[in-house]
Structures are given as structure tokens and as C-alpha cells.
Design an enzyme around this catalytic site. Structure first.
Site, PDB file in Angstrom:
ATOM      1  N   LYS A  80     -57.086 -20.091 -27.897  1.00 18.36           N
ATOM      2  CA  LYS A  80     -58.084 -20.820 -28.703  1.00 18.36           C
ATOM      3  C   LYS A  80     -57.867 -22.319 -28.534  1.00 18.36           C
ATOM      4  O   LYS A  80     -56.728 -22.784 -28.517  1.00 18.36           O
ATOM      5  CB  LYS A  80     -57.938 -20.401 -30.176  1.00 18.36           C
ATOM      6  N   SER A 155     -64.072 -18.100 -36.737  1.00 20.80           N
ATOM      7  CA  SER A 155     -64.194 -19.189 -35.793  1.00 20.80           C
ATOM      8  C   SER A 155     -63.590 -18.901 -34.420  1.00 20.80           C
ATOM      9  O   SER A 155     -63.897 -19.606 -33.470  1.00 20.80           O
ATOM     10  CB  SER A 155     -63.518 -20.430 -36.379  1.00 20.80           C
ATOM     11  N   SER A 179     -61.001 -15.792 -39.562  1.00 22.80           N
ATOM     12  CA  SER A 179     -61.378 -16.208 -38.207  1.00 22.80           C
ATOM     13  C   SER A 179     -60.783 -15.406 -37.056  1.00 22.80           C
ATOM     14  O   SER A 179     -61.198 -15.583 -35.911  1.00 22.80           O
ATOM     15  CB  SER A 179     -61.016 -17.673 -37.994  1.00 22.80           C
TER      16      SER A 179
END
Ligand code: GLN
Length: 486
Positions: A80, A155, A179
């Protein structure tokens, strides 16, 4: 005909690598080819690290040839874009960090590197991890590999989509309110949010520091357990990080859930929920019963206050954490006549709409005169939510719930209504407020062939219970995840 080694699980790839049946270079090449083919339709990555990944692969092959390499040696992962990666741009999906190249690695990145893992790229996300759909990325959304008209969740949407679409074998996300679990559910992969403090947050761009936690995505529970073992453990650079010894999580995967008491919270089967989601979870519970586990109805009475409490605590912490993006020390700088004007124009240009909304909400909640009414009250609600779980765990060892009230929604569907978007996290947020470990595993599909996720929640540091139960469900083979359309 391509070899498609990118479709292997981490466990299989790892044993083939160590038996020298395949090389890390072939495996990485297959992932990079897949990325090149799928990215125009998915946009799971903000930055692809082809050159660096192939260099890492060569080093991993040398180490594998020497023998005795760790389990993750030669395994291609997606990271990420919230993790500081030395020498590799780390944007947090924000214009304000668009050209930021960290001079250091996050602790977990350092650990993965030490094990010989390979980083194929930095994955897309909601700006500063604020969102549930990856639509808040300054660089455009990630598409769901099962249906590109739909969101991948957020997210950590890029990390979930990349694993689902076989662009890498596993990935890292972060979870502040859901997330990791929500995108895992939307994309049909496994995602774990460990206990708060189980994994170091050093070098992870901070959103809400009392809630943020690092965790893996993978295509099987075993694979997620392998990654988690490398991530977890004491770090002197994060004072909140636990010094508890890290178990060998794979050893917990015995398949035995006999005598396990599973709590089913009545507040988590709400009106307005997609009926197919409830049906899938109920049928998974039947599966557990047939394996010898028992189910018991429990109550988490303060669930209804979780979203409100979260959006005060998280935004308050975010408003403080994001004060550091001032145009002076890192990232974007928009020059102006004096310093105040420089801060203002830099932040006005650098942050997206949702991030600005959160900074304003959080600043308001912390301001004199409102602190007691909002922030302090939210902290008290947080304690009540934690107490709810403590009481529930007197009656059960594990709690099973849906991950989200619906399957993946359409791109654009919730963008103009922040409140509806915030409600996607209704089943995941309490787990962060209480600091507990939670995992999402695929357990079904709806009539549009979209994946449905089941959430397993355990007491603090009982990751092994979650992993054992998740793996036992996978072993029943009653549900086979579908290969995504892309
Ligand atoms: N969707 C939630 C939010 O926007 C949770 C995000 C997260 O876990 N990082 O705050």
C-alpha cells in the site's frame, strides 16, 4: 503459453522456490506481465517497481540457491502506498506527497526485505486512507476485478484488487476502521487486521494513531498467516508496539474447531442489509456447527454509536497528524508571499476534498468549548464499546459477523453522500475502537457473482483463534472463490 506462476499461493510458491522447481525471477516476471496486462482495467497500482523487483528477485534466487531461505524469500508482494519505502515514491494517494521519496523504510518493509520478499509496486488507496472505496485517491479509483464498474473497497482497495487479480501473491494494507477487511470482502480475498499494537506502525503514514493497524492480504488464510508472522513483533521505534512473543501462526492451522464457541451479535444483522449477505453468513455458521463448533447469540449493545464515535476520534487524530504537511518539511510546496500564505495555499492545493472535510471535522471536535461535548464523549463511548466485547467474550471464543452490509457498490454511487459511504464500515469500525483482531474471509457470492466476506473477531492477541477458524472453513471446501473477470 505463459507459465502463470503468479496464480500460485504463497505456501505453494515458497515450497517450489525452495525445491528450486521455479525461480523468483520467473515468478516475479509472471506477476509483472500480469500487471502490464491488467492495470489498464484495474489501476490497482500507483507505482510499479519493475526494475527494483527484478533486482530483488535476482538476490532472492541467489539466497534460495544457498539454501535455508525464509518462507517469504522470493515472494512478490504489493505494498500500500502508505508505507515508507526507501528510494521509492510514497504518495499516500495525495497530491501533497506526489513526489515524496522517503529516505528510510517502514519497520515492516525492513522486515520483509530482510526475509527476501519482493515488492512489485505501491498500491492505490484512498487519500491518506480516508475512505471505503479507493475513489478518494488523487490518482483515480481502483476497479474491482470481479466487475470493473464497481469499487474495490477501501481504503486499501489497490492491495485487495492486486491480490484478487493475481498481480502479486500477497500484499500489505492498513486498517483504521475497516480498510483491510472491507476491500478484502469486496474483492474476495483474505485480509487481517491484527490486534492494535501487534505490528509496528513506524514508517506508516499516520491517519488516526490510536486506531491504525498494519495487516496482510492474501488468497488463503495460510498465506496471510505466513505474512503476519514476519510483520508482527516488538519494535523499539514504535512505543505502542507490543513486546509479546510472536507465535508461529501456521501451527495454529489444525483444522480443529470442535469446542469453539462462536458468538453471533444480534446487532449485526440489520435492516437494509443485502439479504444474500446474511444468507451466506448464516450458512457459514451452519458449516461451523457441522464441524463441532457451537453458536450462541450475543449482544453488543453500543454498536449503534460506533460510527459517530469513530468519526470524532479518527478525525480529531487526523487533524493533528496531518498538520505536518505544511509545505516546509516534505512534499508539495506552493510558494506565497509569507509563511502563513504558504501553508494555506500548499494545503488548499495539496489535499483532496475528503481529507479537508476530515481535518475540519477533527479540528472542530477538538476546539475549546466543544472538546468535552464531542471528543471526550466519543472516548467514553469507545470504552463502552470495548466493554461490550469484553462481556461478549465471556460467552464465546470468537465472534462471526458480516464484513459489510452489501457487496461491492458501483463506482460513483456513494461519492456525493459521505454519510452513506461512512455506513459501509458499520460492522468493522467497532473492532478498531476496541483494538481487537479481525479477519475477512470469502464465504459466498451474490446473484451478480460479487464476493461476500465473513468477519471473524477474537479477543486481543487471539489471532491464532481467528486463523484456525478461517482455515477450517476454507478446508470444508463448501465455498470456492471464483476467479475474477479481469
Ligand atoms: N472508511 C473508514 C474511513 O474512511 C476507514 C478507513 C480506514 O480503515 N483507513 O475512515
Amino acid at each position: 503459453m505463459a507459465s502463470e506462476l503468479n496464480k500460485l499461493t504463497i505456501a505453494d510458491a515458497s515450497s517450489k522456490l525452495r525445491a528450486r522447481e521455479i525461480t523468483a525471477t520467473q515468478l516475479t516476471r509472471d506477476c509483472l506481465d500480469r500487471i502490464a496486462a491488467a492495470e489498464p482495467r484495474l489501476h490497482a497500482f500507483i507505482t510499479v517497481c519493475e526494475k527494483e523487483a527484478l533486482e530483488q528477485a535476482r538476490a532472492a534466487d541467489a539466497r534460495l540457491a544457498a539454501g535455508n531461505a525464509p518462507a517469504l524469500c522470493g515472494i512478490p508482494l504489493g505494498i500500500k502506498d502508505i508505507y515508507a519505502t526507501k528510494g521509492i515514491r510514497t504518495t499516500c494517494a495525495s497530491r501533497i506527497l506526489e513526489n515524496f521519496v522517503p529516505p528510510f523504510d517502514a519497520t515492516v518493509i525492513e522486515r520483509l526485505r530482510a526475509d527476501g520478499a519482493i515488492f512489485v509496486g505501491k498500491t492505490n488507496m484512498d487519500e491518506f486512507a480516508m475512505g471505503s472505496s479507493t475513489e478518494n485517491s488523487a490518482f483515480g479509483p481502483t476497479m474491482n476485478p470481479h466487475d470493473t464498474a464497481r469499487v474495490a473497497g477501501g481504503s486499501s482497495g489497490g492491495s485487495a484488487a492486486a491480490v484478487a487479480a493475481h498481480e502479486c501473491l500477497g500484499s500489505l494494507g492498513t486498517d483504521t476502521g475497516g480498510s483491510i477487511r472491507e476491500p478484502a470482502s469486496f474483492c474476495g480475498v483474505v485480509g487481517i487486521k491484527p490486534t492494535y499494537s501487534r505490528v509496528s506502525r513506524y514508517g506508516v503514514v499516520a491517519y488516526a494513531s490510536s486506531l491504525d493497524q498494519v495487516g496482510p492480504f492474501a488468497r488463503s488464510v495460510r498465506d496471510a498467516a505466513i505474512i503476519l508472522r514476519t510483520l508482527a513483533g516488538k519494535d523499539v521505534r514504535d512505543s505502542t508496539c507490543s513486546a509479546r512473543p510472536v507465535p508461529d501462526y501456521e501451527r495454529a492451522l489444525t483444522g480443529d474447531v470442535g469446542r469453539l464457541r462462536i458468538g453471533v451479535p444480534r446487532e449485526y444483522f440489520v435492516e437494509g442489509m443485502q439479504p444474500e449477505v446474511e444468507k451466506s453468513i448464516r450458512s457459514a455458521l451452519k458449516n461451523y456447527e457441522s464441524l463441532g463448533a457451537s453458536t450462541v447469540e450475543i449482544s453488543l449493545p453500543h454498536t449503534g454509536y460506533a460510527i459517530a464515535a469513530y468519526y470524532l476520534v479518527a478525525t480529531a487524530e487526523a487533524s493533528a497528524n496531518l498538520a505536518r504537511y505544511d509545505g516546509i518539511r516534505f512534499g508539495l510546496r506552493v510558494n506565497a508571499e509569507d509563511n502563513i500564505a504558504l501553508y494555506e495555499t500548499t494545503r488548499a492545493k495539496g489535499f483532496g476534498a475528503e481529507v479537508k472535510r476530515r481535518i475540519m471535522l477533527g479540528t472542530f471536535a477538538l476546539s475549546a468549548g466543544y472538546y468535552d461535548a464531542y471528543y471526550l464523549k466519543a472516548q467514553k463511548v469507545r470504552t463502552l464499546i470495548r466493554n461490550d466485547f469484553e462481556r461478549a467474550f465471556e460467552k464465546c471464543d470468537l465472534i462471526v459477523t458480516p464484513v459489510a452490509p452489501t457487496t461491492a457498490f458501483k463506482i460513483g454511487e456513494k461519492m456525493n453522500d459521505p454519510l452513506t459511504m461512512y455506513l459501509s464500515d458499520i460492522f468493522t469500525i467497532s473492532v478498531n475502537l476496541a483494538g481487537l483482531p479481525g479477519m475477512s474471509i470469502p464465504c459466498g457470492h451474490d446473484s451478480n457473482n460479487l464476493p461476500i466476506g465473513m468477519q471473524l473477531i477474537a479477543p486481543p492477541f487471539a489471532e491464532e483463534t481467528i486463523l484456525r477458524a478461517g482455515d477450517a472453513f476454507e478446508r470444508t471446501g463448501t465455498f470456492k472463490p471464483r476467479t475474477p473477470a479481469v
